[in-house]
Each structure stands twice: as structure tokens, then as C-alpha cells.
Design a protein around this motif. Structure first.
Motif, PDB file in Angstrom:
ATOM      1  N   VAL A 277     -76.238 -67.320   8.595  1.00 17.76           N
ATOM      2  CA  VAL A 277     -76.989 -66.298   8.203  1.00 17.76           C
ATOM      3  C   VAL A 277     -75.875 -65.002   8.299  1.00 17.76           C
ATOM      4  O   VAL A 277     -75.986 -64.118   6.932  1.00 17.76           O
ATOM      5  CB  VAL A 277     -77.903 -65.801   9.551  1.00 17.76           C
ATOM      6  N   PHE A 278     -74.939 -64.756   8.836  1.00 18.59           N
ATOM      7  CA  PHE A 278     -73.962 -63.743   8.678  1.00 18.59           C
ATOM      8  C   PHE A 278     -73.056 -63.792   7.318  1.00 18.59           C
ATOM      9  O   PHE A 278     -73.097 -62.721   6.647  1.00 18.59           O
ATOM     10  CB  PHE A 278     -72.555 -63.718   9.752  1.00 18.59           C
ATOM     11  N   TYR A 279     -72.606 -65.090   6.820  1.00 16.52           N
ATOM     12  CA  TYR A 279     -71.828 -65.212   5.471  1.00 16.52           C
ATOM     13  C   TYR A 279     -72.963 -65.055   4.382  1.00 16.52           C
ATOM     14  O   TYR A 279     -72.507 -64.781   3.263  1.00 16.52           O
ATOM     15  CB  TYR A 279     -71.129 -66.197   5.601  1.00 16.52           C
ATOM     16  N   ALA A 280     -74.104 -65.425   4.630  1.00 20.59           N
ATOM     17  CA  ALA A 280     -75.148 -65.068   3.373  1.00 20.59           C
ATOM     18  C   ALA A 280     -75.275 -63.678   3.180  1.00 20.59           C
ATOM     19  O   ALA A 280     -75.317 -63.400   1.911  1.00 20.59           O
ATOM     20  CB  ALA A 280     -76.359 -65.968   3.739  1.00 20.59           C
ATOM     21  N   ASN A 281     -75.330 -62.793   4.097  1.00 22.74           N
ATOM     22  CA  ASN A 281     -75.569 -61.600   3.824  1.00 22.74           C
ATOM     23  C   ASN A 281     -74.242 -60.857   3.621  1.00 22.74           C
ATOM     24  O   ASN A 281     -74.094 -59.986   2.711  1.00 22.74           O
ATOM     25  CB  ASN A 281     -76.164 -60.905   5.402  1.00 22.74           C
ATOM     26  N   TYR A 282     -73.284 -61.350   4.506  1.00 19.40           N
ATOM     27  CA  TYR A 282     -71.816 -60.659   4.099  1.00 19.40           C
ATOM     28  C   TYR A 282     -71.501 -60.723   2.626  1.00 19.40           C
ATOM     29  O   TYR A 282     -70.629 -59.961   2.158  1.00 19.40           O
ATOM     30  CB  TYR A 282     -70.723 -61.211   5.195  1.00 19.40           C
ATOM     31  N   THR A 283     -71.303 -61.959   2.205  1.00 20.95           N
ATOM     32  CA  THR A 283     -70.870 -62.146   0.897  1.00 20.95           C
ATOM     33  C   THR A 283     -71.828 -61.951  -0.337  1.00 20.95           C
ATOM     34  O   THR A 283     -71.325 -61.806  -1.320  1.00 20.95           O
ATOM     35  CB  THR A 283     -70.632 -63.793   0.697  1.00 20.95           C
ATOM     36  N   TYR A 284     -73.293 -62.033  -0.117  1.00 22.69           N
ATOM     37  CA  TYR A 284     -74.027 -61.849  -1.293  1.00 22.69           C
ATOM     38  C   TYR A 284     -75.132 -60.891  -0.967  1.00 22.69           C
ATOM     39  O   TYR A 284     -75.392 -60.001  -1.774  1.00 22.69           O
ATOM     40  CB  TYR A 284     -74.698 -63.126  -1.806  1.00 22.69           C
ATOM     41  N   LEU A 285     -75.883 -61.243  -0.096  1.00 23.35           N
ATOM     42  CA  LEU A 285     -77.398 -60.427  -0.006  1.00 23.35           C
ATOM     43  C   LEU A 285     -76.958 -59.093   0.195  1.00 23.35           C
ATOM     44  O   LEU A 285     -77.818 -58.231  -0.344  1.00 23.35           O
ATOM     45  CB  LEU A 285     -78.018 -61.030   1.235  1.00 23.35           C
ATOM     46  N   VAL A 286     -76.178 -58.615   1.124  1.00 26.16           N
ATOM     47  CA  VAL A 286     -76.152 -56.969   1.421  1.00 26.16           C
ATOM     48  C   VAL A 286     -75.397 -56.494   0.224  1.00 26.16           C
ATOM     49  O   VAL A 286     -76.158 -55.315  -0.029  1.00 26.16           O
ATOM     50  CB  VAL A 286     -74.876 -56.828   2.609  1.00 26.16           C
ATOM     51  N   LYS A 287     -74.454 -57.044  -0.648  1.00 24.97           N
ATOM     52  CA  LYS A 287     -74.000 -56.533  -1.987  1.00 24.97           C
ATOM     53  C   LYS A 287     -75.256 -56.466  -2.979  1.00 24.97           C
ATOM     54  O   LYS A 287     -75.202 -55.403  -3.893  1.00 24.97           O
ATOM     55  CB  LYS A 287     -73.033 -57.392  -2.050  1.00 24.97           C
ATOM     56  N   HIS A 288     -75.882 -57.503  -3.198  1.00 26.56           N
ATOM     57  CA  HIS A 288     -76.678 -57.537  -4.284  1.00 26.56           C
ATOM     58  C   HIS A 288     -78.332 -57.057  -4.147  1.00 26.56           C
ATOM     59  O   HIS A 288     -78.913 -56.817  -5.038  1.00 26.56           O
ATOM     60  CB  HIS A 288     -76.752 -58.824  -4.758  1.00 26.56           C
TER      61      HIS A 288
ATOM     62  N   MET B  54     -81.070 -61.823  13.540  1.00 26.72           N
ATOM     63  CA  MET B  54     -81.086 -60.310  12.883  1.00 26.72           C
ATOM     64  C   MET B  54     -79.656 -59.876  13.353  1.00 26.72           C
ATOM     65  O   MET B  54     -79.379 -58.825  12.794  1.00 26.72           O
ATOM     66  CB  MET B  54     -82.134 -59.404  13.441  1.00 26.72           C
ATOM     67  N   ILE B  55     -79.000 -60.250  14.362  1.00 23.37           N
ATOM     68  CA  ILE B  55     -77.796 -59.653  14.957  1.00 23.37           C
ATOM     69  C   ILE B  55     -76.590 -59.951  13.630  1.00 23.37           C
ATOM     70  O   ILE B  55     -76.150 -58.754  13.440  1.00 23.37           O
ATOM     71  CB  ILE B  55     -77.389 -60.189  16.335  1.00 23.37           C
ATOM     72  N   PRO B  56     -76.453 -61.012  13.378  1.00 28.27           N
ATOM     73  CA  PRO B  56     -75.493 -61.213  12.031  1.00 28.27           C
ATOM     74  C   PRO B  56     -75.820 -60.262  10.863  1.00 28.27           C
ATOM     75  O   PRO B  56     -74.975 -59.767  10.119  1.00 28.27           O
ATOM     76  CB  PRO B  56     -75.408 -62.481  11.977  1.00 28.27           C
ATOM     77  N   VAL B  57     -77.253 -60.380  10.874  1.00 26.32           N
ATOM     78  CA  VAL B  57     -77.378 -59.338   9.609  1.00 26.32           C
ATOM     79  C   VAL B  57     -77.280 -57.996   9.744  1.00 26.32           C
ATOM     80  O   VAL B  57     -76.487 -57.423   8.807  1.00 26.32           O
ATOM     81  CB  VAL B  57     -79.047 -59.426   9.286  1.00 26.32           C
ATOM     82  N   ALA B  58     -77.384 -57.297  10.974  1.00 24.16           N
ATOM     83  CA  ALA B  58     -76.767 -56.005  11.236  1.00 24.16           C
ATOM     84  C   ALA B  58     -75.362 -55.804  11.093  1.00 24.16           C
ATOM     85  O   ALA B  58     -75.131 -54.971  10.745  1.00 24.16           O
ATOM     86  CB  ALA B  58     -77.607 -55.544  12.492  1.00 24.16           C
TER      87      ALA B  58
ATOM     88  N   ALA C  29     -73.420 -53.509   8.727  1.00 19.90           N
ATOM     89  CA  ALA C  29     -72.276 -52.368   9.324  1.00 19.90           C
ATOM     90  C   ALA C  29     -71.032 -52.642   8.588  1.00 19.90           C
ATOM     91  O   ALA C  29     -70.565 -51.961   8.161  1.00 19.90           O
ATOM     92  CB  ALA C  29     -72.288 -52.525  10.755  1.00 19.90           C
ATOM     93  N   ILE C  30     -70.728 -53.812   8.629  1.00 28.14           N
ATOM     94  CA  ILE C  30     -69.165 -54.346   7.988  1.00 28.14           C
ATOM     95  C   ILE C  30     -69.028 -53.938   6.474  1.00 28.14           C
ATOM     96  O   ILE C  30     -68.242 -53.073   6.122  1.00 28.14           O
ATOM     97  CB  ILE C  30     -68.876 -55.580   8.184  1.00 28.14           C
ATOM     98  N   ASN C  31     -70.160 -54.109   5.628  1.00 33.05           N
ATOM     99  CA  ASN C  31     -69.943 -53.727   4.368  1.00 33.05           C
ATOM    100  C   ASN C  31     -70.287 -52.471   4.205  1.00 33.05           C
ATOM    101  O   ASN C  31     -69.590 -51.723   3.333  1.00 33.05           O
ATOM    102  CB  ASN C  31     -71.163 -54.388   3.606  1.00 33.05           C
ATOM    103  N   ALA C  32     -71.001 -51.749   4.960  1.00 29.10           N
ATOM    104  CA  ALA C  32     -70.971 -50.221   4.830  1.00 29.10           C
ATOM    105  C   ALA C  32     -69.701 -49.531   5.191  1.00 29.10           C
ATOM    106  O   ALA C  32     -69.118 -48.479   4.582  1.00 29.10           O
ATOM    107  CB  ALA C  32     -72.036 -49.555   5.760  1.00 29.10           C
TER     108      ALA C  32
END
Length: 342
Positions: free
Chosen positions: A53-64, A121-125, A129-132
């Protein structure tokens, strides 16, 4: 090269964090009758899916998706989390076939799905936060870079402004010698060529050694003194041994020029004093001269020297300089104090 280094540091940091998280459950189980299958089912399987979940968001979902498609972002995450929870339950059932029997007396499965969803949802948050944080850091770096470019451009402009000013003042000095002292005029041209060589080859750097700057000042004072009459006295008090400190070039020449421009009279006795003192990282430079202000009709100088100096000091030594000038008993005094880093 720097980006690659930062990337390697980031990968190493992520690896160490996940290694610690995977190691801790095993470390707490040392000395007991460890059930490795239970350890995997209760801890490691959950960590693996949290990492997904974390890396799916960290590498792609949050950015796109997060910036422009927030609803889509949360729907994709919800679907991903529900699939992972389902897979986790299927794997747990496969590893422990009797697990279903024990779950019959426990709360409804929907509650477990809800609780697991909150956990995932914790790794999503964290990824948001890291990307921000990265975006803020990048914006700050870009602002700093833009400020540096602006600073360098402004300094370069001031330097280009100063050099013609210096050159024209020197030419005016030589021009005044041509008629009544042609030999001195020739000597002045030779001295000016040396000074211009210094301007061309020694000042196109952020900093030069203080001995070089003092040598330049001495040569300029010698050049300007060639046309002076006996009733004009010039005194210099520079250290005999100048430490090899680094300083921005052409910082003192403006008030030296100013002293020669406004400190001499064709008919009256005139004194000009230059003094430099050095104390640890502090440089004190003082120019004092008799005050004979030029009229508006006098075009021997453009009048930009001191203002140019103030701007350069402000840009080069923010919070590390002082500049004072005053008129005291018909004596004009200009003082500079600079605190250097070396």
C-alpha cells in the motif's frame, strides 16, 4: 550526481526501516517456543501488505492522482486495500485451516474489514505526508536557486558598473597630466594597464586574497598621486604583513576613488588618509580626506561609486558588514568593517 546520491540514501533508509520492522517481531519472540507460521501470519504478512500500500501510493498514486483526482485516488486505494485484506484472510485460512472455526464466536467480518482498512490507511497518510514534504523541499530549493541566480546577476551588474567607473576616473587623472607632465602621463598609462590587468583577470572570481587587494589599492594610490602637487599629502597605513584572508574583490576602491575626487584642491592644503586594520576575521578600512565637494558642472566622475559599494556590501556580506560616513570639521570620513569567514 547529487540526485543519485540522495536517491541511494533514500533507498538505504527505506531498506533499514523495513528491515527493522520485520526484525522486531522475531526479536521479541527469541527465547520462546516460536511459531514461525503464526509469526508470519500475524506480523510479517501484514507488514508485506502495508509495504505494498505504501509504495503503490509513494511511487505512483500520490504523484498522479492525489493532486487532481482526489476521489479517484481514494477509490483506487479503497479497492486496493479491500483486495489486500481479502488476500490476507485467504492466506491466513490456508496457513491455519482451523481459523474459521475460532472466528465464529468473534465480531462480524465487516468490523475486521473496517479495522484493517483503518490500519492500511496509515501508510497512505505517510506517503502523502512524505511526498508533500518533498514538494515543499523542492520548492524551497528552487527558490534558493532562483535567489542565488538573481544575486549573482545583480553582483555581476554592479561589478560591470564599477569597472568603467574606475577606468573613466583613471583616464580623467591621466588627461590632467598630459599638458604639464607628459612623462608622468606616460607612467600613468603604464600603471593603469597593470591595474586594468588586475580588473580583467583577478576580479572575475567570488573572492581574492587580501594581500592582492591591498597591492591593488597601493598601485591605484600611486597612480592617483602622480598628478598631486606639494600641498596635497596622501598617507597610507596598511599592515606590513597582510594575512592571507579571502575577500570579495574591489570592495575598498570606491571610497579610495571618492577620497581623491572630493579630497583635493588646486589651491588649498589637502590631506588624504587611508588606514586598514585587521583583527581576527574583521577588516577595518578607513578613508578620511579634506572635503572639497564637486559642483554639478564637474563631470570627472559619475557619482555611482559609494552607492555601488553599499549595494555590494549588502549582497555579499549581509549582517556581516558596517559602513559609516560622516563630515567632521571639514573632514570627510568613510569607514568599512567586514567580517569574513576565513
Amino acid at each position: 550526481m547529487v540526485d543519485l546520491k540522495n536517491r541511494n540514501v533514500e533507498i538505504s533508509l527505506h531498506f533499514l526501516i523495513w528491515l527493522a520492522l520485520f526484525f522486531l517481531p522475531a526479536a521479541f519472540s527469541v527465547g520462546s517456543d516460536t511459531d514461525w507460521i503464526g509469526l508470519f501470519r500475524h506480523f510479517w504478512l501484514q507488514l508485506i501488505f502495508l509495504a505494498v500500500v505504501f509504495y503503490a501510493n509513494y511511487t505512483y498514486l500520490v504523484k498522479h492522482l492525489f493532486e487532481d483526482k482526489k476521489i479517484g485516488f481514494f477509490l483506487v486505494n479503497l479497492a486496493l486495500i479491500l483486495v489486500l485484506i481479502f488476500l490476507k484472510n485467504q492466506i491466513s485460512d490456508w496457513l491455519e485451516p482451523n481459523r474459521r472455526r475460532h472466528l465464529l464466536k468473534r465480531p462480524p467480518a465487516a468490523l475486521f474489514y473496517f479495522m484493517d482498512t483503518l490500519i492500511y490507511m496509515i501508510p497512505v497518510a505517510f506517503s502523502i505526508a512524505i511526498n508533500a514534504g518533498k514538494k515543499i523541499q523542492k520548492a524551497e530549493e528552487m527558490k534558493i536557486e532562483a535567489d542565488n541566480i538573481k544575486l549573482q546577476s545583480e553582483l555581476q551588474h554592479l561589478k560591470y558598473q564599477l569597472q568603467p567607473h574606475f577606468f573613466f576616473n583613471s583616464l580623467n587623472n591621466i588627461y590632467s597630466l598630459i599638458d604639464f607632465a607628459p612623462d608622468k602621463a606616460k607612467q600613468s598609462i603604464h600603471s593603469l594597464s597593470k591595474l586594468m590587468r588586475h580588473l580583467l583577470y583577478k576580479t572575475d572570481v567570488p573572492a581574492i586574497s587580501l594581500p592582492e587587494e591591498v597591492e591593488f589599492l597601493n598601485k591605484y594610490i600611486e597612480l592617483m598621486s602622480l598628478r598631486l602637487t606639494d600641498h596635497i599629502k596622501v598617507y597610507t597605513n596598511f599592515p606590513k604583513s597582510v594575512p592571507d584572508m579571502k575577500i570579495a574583490p574591489l570592495l575598498f576602491i570606491s571610497i579610495v576613488e571618492n577620497a581623491f575626487k572630493h579630497g583635493i584642491s588646486a589651491t588649498q592644503h589637502s590631506d588624504i588618509h587611508f588606514k586598514m586594520e585587521i583583527s581576527e576575521n574583521d577588516i577595518y578600512f578607513t578613508a578620511s580626506n579634506s572635503n572639497f565637494p564637486k559642483t554639478d558642472a564637474d563631470k570627472s566622475g559619475s557619482g555611482i561609486g559609494v552607492e555601488n559599494l553599499k549595494k555590494r556590501l549588502h549582497l555579499l556580506y549581509p549582517g556581516k558588514h558596517e559602513f559609516h560616513s560622516c563630515l567632521n570639521n571639514d573632514l570627510y570620513i568613510a569607514e568599512i568593517k567586514i567580517t569574513t569567514d576565513s
